[in-house]
Enzyme design. Sequence first.
Site, mmCIF file in Angstrom:
data_model
loop_
_atom_site.group_PDB
_atom_site.id
_atom_site.type_symbol
_atom_site.label_atom_id
_atom_site.label_comp_id
_atom_site.label_asym_id
_atom_site.label_seq_id
_atom_site.Cartn_x
_atom_site.Cartn_y
_atom_site.Cartn_z
ATOM 1 N N PRO B 211 0.836 -1.203 0.000
ATOM 2 C CA PRO B 211 0.000 0.000 0.000
ATOM 3 C C PRO B 211 0.873 1.258 0.000
ATOM 4 C CG PRO B 211 -0.648 -1.522 1.752
ATOM 5 C CD PRO B 211 0.655 -1.990 1.225
ATOM 6 N N THR B 216 5.466 9.621 2.325
ATOM 7 C CA THR B 216 6.334 10.423 3.185
ATOM 8 C C THR B 216 7.047 9.589 4.245
ATOM 9 O OG1 THR B 216 4.466 10.910 4.626
ATOM 10 C CG2 THR B 216 4.954 12.517 2.908
ATOM 11 N N SER B 217 7.023 8.297 4.084
ATOM 12 C CA SER B 217 7.645 7.420 5.078
ATOM 13 C C SER B 217 9.113 7.765 5.325
ATOM 14 C CB SER B 217 7.556 5.969 4.598
ATOM 15 O OG SER B 217 8.595 5.213 5.140
ATOM 16 N N ALA B 295 0.203 7.921 13.682
ATOM 17 C CA ALA B 295 0.722 9.267 13.519
ATOM 18 C C ALA B 295 0.311 10.179 14.672
ATOM 19 C CB ALA B 295 0.203 9.859 12.206
ATOM 20 N N SER B 296 1.017 11.290 14.739
ATOM 21 C CA SER B 296 0.751 12.274 15.783
ATOM 22 C C SER B 296 0.751 13.646 15.136
ATOM 23 C CB SER B 296 1.849 12.185 16.839
ATOM 24 O OG SER B 296 1.770 13.272 17.735
ATOM 25 N N GLU B 345 1.468 -0.807 9.658
ATOM 26 C CA GLU B 345 2.433 -0.430 8.623
ATOM 27 C C GLU B 345 2.268 -1.198 7.310
ATOM 28 O OE1 GLU B 345 6.392 -0.084 10.161
ATOM 29 O OE2 GLU B 345 5.743 1.220 11.802
ATOM 30 N N ARG B 492 16.769 20.169 3.369
ATOM 31 C CA ARG B 492 17.666 19.037 3.231
ATOM 32 C C ARG B 492 18.153 18.914 1.787
ATOM 33 N NH1 ARG B 492 16.340 12.918 4.941
ATOM 34 N NH2 ARG B 492 15.178 12.814 2.993
ATOM 35 N N TYR B 555 12.529 15.359 19.164
ATOM 36 C CA TYR B 555 12.964 15.248 17.775
ATOM 37 C C TYR B 555 14.437 15.580 17.701
ATOM 38 C CZ TYR B 555 10.013 14.751 13.647
ATOM 39 O OH TYR B 555 9.315 14.264 12.594
#
Lengths: 711, 635
Positions: B211, B216-217, B295-296, B345, B492, B555
């Site tokens: 899937p 954006t993984s 997700a958050s 996942e 990036r 993070y």
Amino acid sequence: MASGGVYSRIDPMLKKRDDFEDMLEERRNSSDVKYALRCYSPVLYKGLSPCTPGELKASVLQSHQVLYIIGQVSRETGRASDEVVEEASAILEEMAHSQQLGTVRFFAFVLSKVFKSLFRSIRVNEEGLQRLQQTIQDHPVVLLPSHRSYMDFLLMSYILYTYDLTLPVIAAGMDFMGMKVVGEMLRMSGAFFIRRSFGGDRLYWAVFSEYVKTMLRVRTILFTGFLQNGFAPVEFFLEGTRSRTAKSLTPKLGLLNIVMDPYLKGEVFDISLMPVSISYERILEESLYARELLGVPKPKESTSGLFKARKILSEDYGSIHVYFGEPVSVRSLAEGRVDRSQFNLLPRHIPQRPGEEVVSLVNDSAYRLVRAQEENMVLQPWVLLASLLLQNHHSQQQKNHTEGATHHHSTQEQGLNPGITLEELTAQTTWLRDLSREYGAFLHWPEHTSPSDVVSSSLSLHRGLVSVCEGRVQLATEQAVGDPSSGAPPGPVSPEEKLLNRAVVVLSCASYRNQVLHVFLRPALLACAVHAASSTNKQDVFNSFSFLRNMFSNEFILCPGATVQDFEEACYLLVKTGALQVSQHEVLVTESGQRTVAFLTNMLDPFLQGYQVVCRFLCEEASESLTEKQFIPAVRKFIIKQLLAGRLRYTELLSSDLQKNALAALLRLGAVRKIKGVQPGTLQVDNLMVNSLEDTLGGKLHTQKAAVARL
Amino acid sequence: MATNSGNGGSDRQRVAQQRLRIIAGHLRRPEDGNSAILAAEECKGHVSEKTDASSEGKTVPRRRQEIMKWNGWGYSDSKFLFNKNGQAEFTGKRYRLSGMIIPALKDWFEGTFGANVHHKSPATPIVTSSAVQPPNLNEAFVEALKSTGIPFSIDAEDRLFRGHGHCLNEIFALREGKVGRVPDLVVWPNCHDDVLKIVELACKHNVCLIPYGGGTSVSSALECPPEETRSIVSLDTSQMNRILWIDEKNLTAHVEAGIVGQDLERLLNESGYCTGHEPDSMEFSSLGGWVSTRASGMKKNVYGNIEDLVIHIKMVTPKGVIEKSCQGPRLSTGPDVHHFILGSEGTLGVVTEVTMKIRPLPEYQKYGSVVFPNFEMGVACLREVARQRCAPASIRLMDNTQFKFGHALKPQVSSLFTSFLDGLKTFYITKFKGFDPNRLCVATLLFEGGREKVLQHEKQVYDIAAKFGGLAAGEDNGQRGYMLTFVIAYLRDLGMDYYVIAESFETSVPWDRVLDICRNVKARIVYECKDKGVQFAPLSSCRVTQTYDSGACVYFYFAFNYRGLSDPVHTFEQVEHAAREEILANGGSLSHHHGVGKLRKKWMRDTVSTVGLGMLKSVKDYVDPDNIFGNRNLL
């Protein structure tokens, strides 16, 4: 078992070491007052200034760790928590340092004067200090000096002050506190005091460990927002106490465990442990130690006692070498050995008994650090001379005993050319110099000086221990070496007193020999093992080696679990110097190696005999009710009798250190047990086992039949 | 940027307009001309009552390459570059920063990384179809698929796009023109029933289904397992993007799982609602992706994380469809089966439809920021805010490094007055208040709710902050902080043009460990870089992005100049691996919301215990015994 594999060890001779600078030189040429008052602005850990001693105390008392234990104690004893807080606060008051720069400056001034009169030079490796300076900025530092003298920690602070490095906070034994004024002075110069034993006192432990850990952490002062460094560097002595024998003592693990804990719990990124080796050419406490080992009770540290020591000031104690070693990162020590996530599930302020992996990490690290101290100890030519003179002394005594067995202790009375000629001594010393260098000794042998000059200047510095008569050198065992200050009129002395006087010189001398022991230890164990083994078969030799190593692991620094490595190292060194031939299955002494092997076995022989005597004592003389406390006086009496009867060769067996270590080894091996008899600490001897250990040590029994099963 | 609505509440349209502006504020510029509407409406047998909004244009076309980069982040028209004058600028028109000059970025960039704008490491300009291996097709499957009429493609570009996520190694390889195993076919179901058909065919013909939602993984979850020998079909849900119904009585919406965050919010806003779920990737990430990775969103303090937001999930598995029979707000019916789906996942099936909680659009929204003398005080403040359970919709604390980075990203100010004001602020904080510019850090805040409440709430938080030495530093700083969230991924790509590689990763950790983990992980990154021969000290930075009762989400960002390294990606992976080890050793979790994928699989057993892993495996074995959903994530 040692495989026949190639032993790829870095040649100890190639070990790179830094050069030394004499820090007294500048002191001799410029004002001490100016020096004591000069601007002092050390680099700081992460650029953070340390908190005040008062803030440190407050922070400890308010820590979750201490509050938790206070709550626990209060709940379990039913005491009001205020009362327990009071107690914690009192413990902290007794313990805490109150470092202030003024006192440090005072010491800097006084010590400059003292050092200049006592020592020819104080030589430090400046590169090591540069490493320290760098490390201090990056990580909390723990300084771990060797401990041979009271001087050590003042000297350390003095050096750091001189080089503008952060002053350490030093863990000191409570015995110093006895010296009223001095105790407080030391406190103000940065010492904090810990009780020698506090067995089950949870509260003491909590306050103490939190005190030390707080010094290693960075903390935030809430409501002002300032970050503060704890108080690192922290300094303590791994050996726990001054070594009276100049041999390194087996490390104590408690404090090391505490200082490693903040890393394991993730409170700091890393901690740097820096071994420091302080070597004295002549130890101030030389004869004091010998007396102590012989059972003359140790004078309690008192201020007045210290001032009596003033007479010491007029003597020449040669030079001091201080070597700051490579910093050892706790992170790298623990890498792959401790899974830190084991601390994830219990709040970190709740004390946790260290698990097996932590215990073994701390233990191995401690040995590694003590070995690092040993390796960087600067050895003076005199330690070689002392080794040779002792061996010579013993062999002559032996000769005298065998020649005139009826007249014991009659060596000197016979007056038959005692001692050894200067030429012979010089030749032997040169030989030993080369040998010790091959084994990696950090020998300070003056360049551009003829060996005979080196020998005579060494002898002159230690003239209290040697006598030179008509070109022959021997130990000064016949001089009145009694406490010169006692001023006792020379009168008729008993044979026992005479023996003890002789022993003072021998033990003093042995303490210098001991300094070089770590260099020769492994080869010497192997030499003894070859000697004692039932055959030249490598496995037999290894068994014998392994037995001896195990037997002596309370006596010398032998890392636990490193038998095979030590064996291989010993083989490597002896093969390299041509003393042994080691093949796949055999170990043979070469023709040219006889001298080396003899020297090495002679070096360990006093210890072998000492342990045997202790065994014999336990089998023959020890009563049912002998307690641990009574052991030393009893075994001493026994040894004196044996020595006077000429049945023993080595006066140095009178050293209580050796006796204690032997007992500790027997306890560890289970040959002696501590039971709760009529009195606590009663010793129960397993005669059969002790006997067989004695026979194995004496070469009457071979290892595979005897105690090896227990190894 | 406080926005006040009329107090009538009846004028929903107006509220929606304003809401749009808000979103656009930190997201993108409103556009007039939308991209082509590609969503086909041929799905049959469907509840056809759709809100008006759902027929509007969608962001994601089937051919993603029409608007998105193939070897970098985001829209093709938006990128950072150093222009001829050596000044940094951000191209395009979509974002607030678009078309602006960022004067300080060059110096910051060169100074931080030891990089040089004259030393370029450009990417391969175009992908050649020959770089992509020809598809390994299961003919029978393809034939059967054709007969269903569901659109699919075997075009090299289409397949290439679905073969990767946004891990550094994936993007780095693409920039070098290196393409590994990619899906052999891409299929675009339009609705739940299409998915049923596809899964049925896949089972029948034994092809591997992966899937694909927003792509954006960052856990290597989209990487095709190299050991997979079957034909791999990428099931792209992007065309399943409708809001099927909104239930105003229960405040729920039933939505197709392929919808991306920005569309979902925009469409709901039009009806006066929102989900409030705003992960940093919300421009591109999809509802189904959120569900499958747990997700958050940044505003979880008000709205909750995805597991708090879902009421009902429909997932197609090889064993059939799993869903609950009711929409009760809470069930005591054994372990919650939703939790087999949340975070699975893509290993069990395809999430097709989700019923979510919705909320009326907030009346008032206000940004804010607080400067702290140091990071330690900032964390202490966040902890206190969490203790008092008064966290704003979002509260984030950046460390000093990020604070400086944020400053370097300030666009050129047009007015002299603003720059004068900035200077004055700096003077006040550093000179008057004595904050050390090398230690101070900043927290950004976002308040939402009724106007009165927001103002009250704001005061409460600032009062707490003041106790920790915090100084209010204005709305602008706060807003810019959130804006940067959306452009940081573009940065990036700029770095990679100049030998600088970067990555971010996250964890969650108990409060008492927050400072320790931040310090140790950052130090570990520096240590490992040095150890691995990285020539210039890396950027190693962190921020606390979420607060909970018992802990926080942290993070980490790290970046370094890779000149002189023979295998930069390998070095990078070693450092990242070591950093994760450090996180775990310091009491941090394996992941807070990025998921496990294949990147962090090796730590799963230690994380959930052998029994725990066995439980998950047994579910997989039951639901998908033939490993049709063979992306090999997680387990």
